[in-house]
Design a protein around this motif. Sequence first.
Motif, PDB file in Angstrom:
ATOM      1  N   ALA A 250       7.346 161.079  29.949  1.00  0.00           N
ATOM      2  CA  ALA A 250       8.347 160.390  29.138  1.00  0.00           C
ATOM      3  C   ALA A 250       9.604 160.188  29.976  1.00  0.00           C
ATOM      4  O   ALA A 250       9.821 160.887  30.977  1.00  0.00           O
ATOM      5  N   VAL A 251      10.419 159.236  29.553  1.00  0.00           N
ATOM      6  CA  VAL A 251      11.752 159.051  30.119  1.00  0.00           C
ATOM      7  C   VAL A 251      12.691 160.013  29.406  1.00  0.00           C
ATOM      8  O   VAL A 251      12.636 160.163  28.178  1.00  0.00           O
ATOM      9  N   LEU A 252      13.529 160.682  30.161  1.00  0.00           N
ATOM     10  CA  LEU A 252      14.414 161.704  29.595  1.00  0.00           C
ATOM     11  C   LEU A 252      15.707 161.087  29.061  1.00  0.00           C
ATOM     12  O   LEU A 252      16.198 160.083  29.596  1.00  0.00           O
ATOM     13  N   THR A 253      16.235 161.688  28.010  1.00  0.00           N
ATOM     14  CA  THR A 253      17.426 161.127  27.377  1.00  0.00           C
ATOM     15  C   THR A 253      18.651 161.234  28.280  1.00  0.00           C
ATOM     16  O   THR A 253      19.607 160.470  28.115  1.00  0.00           O
ATOM     17  N   ARG A 254      18.646 162.143  29.243  1.00  0.00           N
ATOM     18  CA  ARG A 254      19.774 162.267  30.170  1.00  0.00           C
ATOM     19  C   ARG A 254      19.653 161.320  31.368  1.00  0.00           C
ATOM     20  O   ARG A 254      20.484 161.362  32.277  1.00  0.00           O
ATOM     21  N   SER A 255      18.648 160.484  31.383  1.00  0.00           N
ATOM     22  CA  SER A 255      18.468 159.562  32.502  1.00  0.00           C
ATOM     23  C   SER A 255      19.719 158.710  32.707  1.00  0.00           C
ATOM     24  O   SER A 255      20.314 158.209  31.745  1.00  0.00           O
ATOM     25  N   THR A 256      20.103 158.544  33.956  1.00  0.00           N
ATOM     26  CA  THR A 256      21.268 157.714  34.271  1.00  0.00           C
ATOM     27  C   THR A 256      20.900 156.239  34.351  1.00  0.00           C
ATOM     28  O   THR A 256      21.788 155.385  34.436  1.00  0.00           O
ATOM     29  N   ASP A 257      19.611 155.924  34.340  1.00  0.00           N
ATOM     30  CA  ASP A 257      19.158 154.529  34.388  1.00  0.00           C
ATOM     31  C   ASP A 257      17.813 154.424  33.676  1.00  0.00           C
ATOM     32  O   ASP A 257      16.758 154.343  34.310  1.00  0.00           O
ATOM     33  N   SER A 258      17.869 154.435  32.356  1.00  0.00           N
ATOM     34  CA  SER A 258      16.640 154.417  31.553  1.00  0.00           C
ATOM     35  C   SER A 258      15.811 153.162  31.801  1.00  0.00           C
ATOM     36  O   SER A 258      14.580 153.210  31.823  1.00  0.00           O
ATOM     37  N   GLU A 259      16.474 152.035  32.025  1.00  0.00           N
ATOM     38  CA  GLU A 259      15.746 150.781  32.231  1.00  0.00           C
ATOM     39  C   GLU A 259      14.933 150.831  33.517  1.00  0.00           C
ATOM     40  O   GLU A 259      13.765 150.435  33.560  1.00  0.00           O
ATOM     41  N   ALA A 260      15.527 151.345  34.603  1.00  0.00           N
ATOM     42  CA  ALA A 260      14.803 151.484  35.868  1.00  0.00           C
ATOM     43  C   ALA A 260      13.671 152.490  35.730  1.00  0.00           C
ATOM     44  O   ALA A 260      12.573 152.296  36.277  1.00  0.00           O
ATOM     45  N   ALA A 261      13.915 153.572  35.001  1.00  0.00           N
ATOM     46  CA  ALA A 261      12.869 154.583  34.781  1.00  0.00           C
ATOM     47  C   ALA A 261      11.680 153.982  34.039  1.00  0.00           C
ATOM     48  O   ALA A 261      10.523 154.238  34.370  1.00  0.00           O
ATOM     49  N   ARG A 262      11.947 153.162  33.045  1.00  0.00           N
ATOM     50  CA  ARG A 262      10.863 152.533  32.283  1.00  0.00           C
ATOM     51  C   ARG A 262      10.095 151.520  33.130  1.00  0.00           C
ATOM     52  O   ARG A 262       8.886 151.347  32.961  1.00  0.00           O
ATOM     53  N   ARG A 263      10.774 150.869  34.034  1.00  0.00           N
ATOM     54  CA  ARG A 263      10.072 149.940  34.931  1.00  0.00           C
ATOM     55  C   ARG A 263       9.089 150.687  35.828  1.00  0.00           C
ATOM     56  O   ARG A 263       7.985 150.219  36.077  1.00  0.00           O
ATOM     57  N   PHE A 264       9.484 151.887  36.278  1.00  0.00           N
ATOM     58  CA  PHE A 264       8.562 152.647  37.115  1.00  0.00           C
ATOM     59  C   PHE A 264       7.384 153.175  36.304  1.00  0.00           C
ATOM     60  O   PHE A 264       6.240 153.123  36.761  1.00  0.00           O
ATOM     61  N   THR A 265       7.632 153.694  35.113  1.00  0.00           N
ATOM     62  CA  THR A 265       6.517 154.205  34.308  1.00  0.00           C
ATOM     63  C   THR A 265       5.553 153.082  33.928  1.00  0.00           C
ATOM     64  O   THR A 265       4.345 153.300  33.862  1.00  0.00           O
ATOM     65  N   ALA A 266       6.082 151.878  33.715  1.00  0.00           N
ATOM     66  CA  ALA A 266       5.210 150.734  33.426  1.00  0.00           C
ATOM     67  C   ALA A 266       4.314 150.431  34.622  1.00  0.00           C
ATOM     68  O   ALA A 266       3.128 150.102  34.474  1.00  0.00           O
ATOM     69  N   PHE A 267       4.852 150.575  35.831  1.00  0.00           N
ATOM     70  CA  PHE A 267       4.053 150.349  37.037  1.00  0.00           C
ATOM     71  C   PHE A 267       2.979 151.421  37.178  1.00  0.00           C
ATOM     72  O   PHE A 267       1.827 151.134  37.499  1.00  0.00           O
TER      73      PHE A 267
END
Length: 287
Positions: A250-267
Amino acid sequence: MRLTPGSRRLGRHVITVTVLIVIAAAWCAVTSCGENRSASSAETGSRPPQTVRAIRVAAAADLKFALDEVIDAFHARQSSIRVTPIYGSSGSFHTQISQGAPFDIYLSADVAYVDRLIDAGLAERDSRFIYAFGRLVIWARKESPIDLENLGFSALTNESVRRIAIANPAHAPYGRAAEAALRGHALYDQVRDRLVLGENIAQAAQFVESGAAEIGIIALSLALSPAMQDHGTMRLIPLEDHPPLEQGGAVLTRSTDSEAARRFTAFLLGDEGRVILARYGFLLPGT
């Protein structure tokens, strides 16, 4: 010294010329001269430097080689996002994240840890995913006299085996699965005193690969890595011998860049990421 009328006129002339030069320079800076400089920059193709977005991934140790390949493939397509993985035991990362560790993504070898973070408000519920199911193997070095192919689990009781490497069941999902398999074969009590516990599954694999242990129960993904594939023999442990190693993130709520994190998990969950995971022996959801 007295100034003659001629010298006064010369002085006024010099001042006038100087003022005109200053005015001309200022006019050039805000009109056509500035435009020419802008045009020149455009002609040379200069561009402002691109901002690199950084994300940190807390990843289960069994992902070490597979995830490194996924990240390399992602970087080849997303040069503006840099992914840094940190590997360790899933339970230890759960504790660290609960205490405020600065990660953007959590990839656990046991999705139950992810669910606990979601319930605690530390991971984004709508970002939860299952990326793979892990497999266990019994592994020994090639020079070992133990015949894993024919002996299977009974190889663990061989008199030449003094140390058996597994991950620590207290906080490593692969360690708990190894213990469950040993108990299922009624071997745990026989070999308990010979168990050598790694902090995580990668350390357990290192113990047996280096000779610190004669045999080990490790992740198939590590046994298939370049560091181990050609240096040992292995016996795959049936899935029914232990509880499923359902691996999620999962993406963590403290992420400093949730959008970039989601792009990586999608990959990671996309076609290219799945191909890499499958090559390291992971079973994929939906297959």
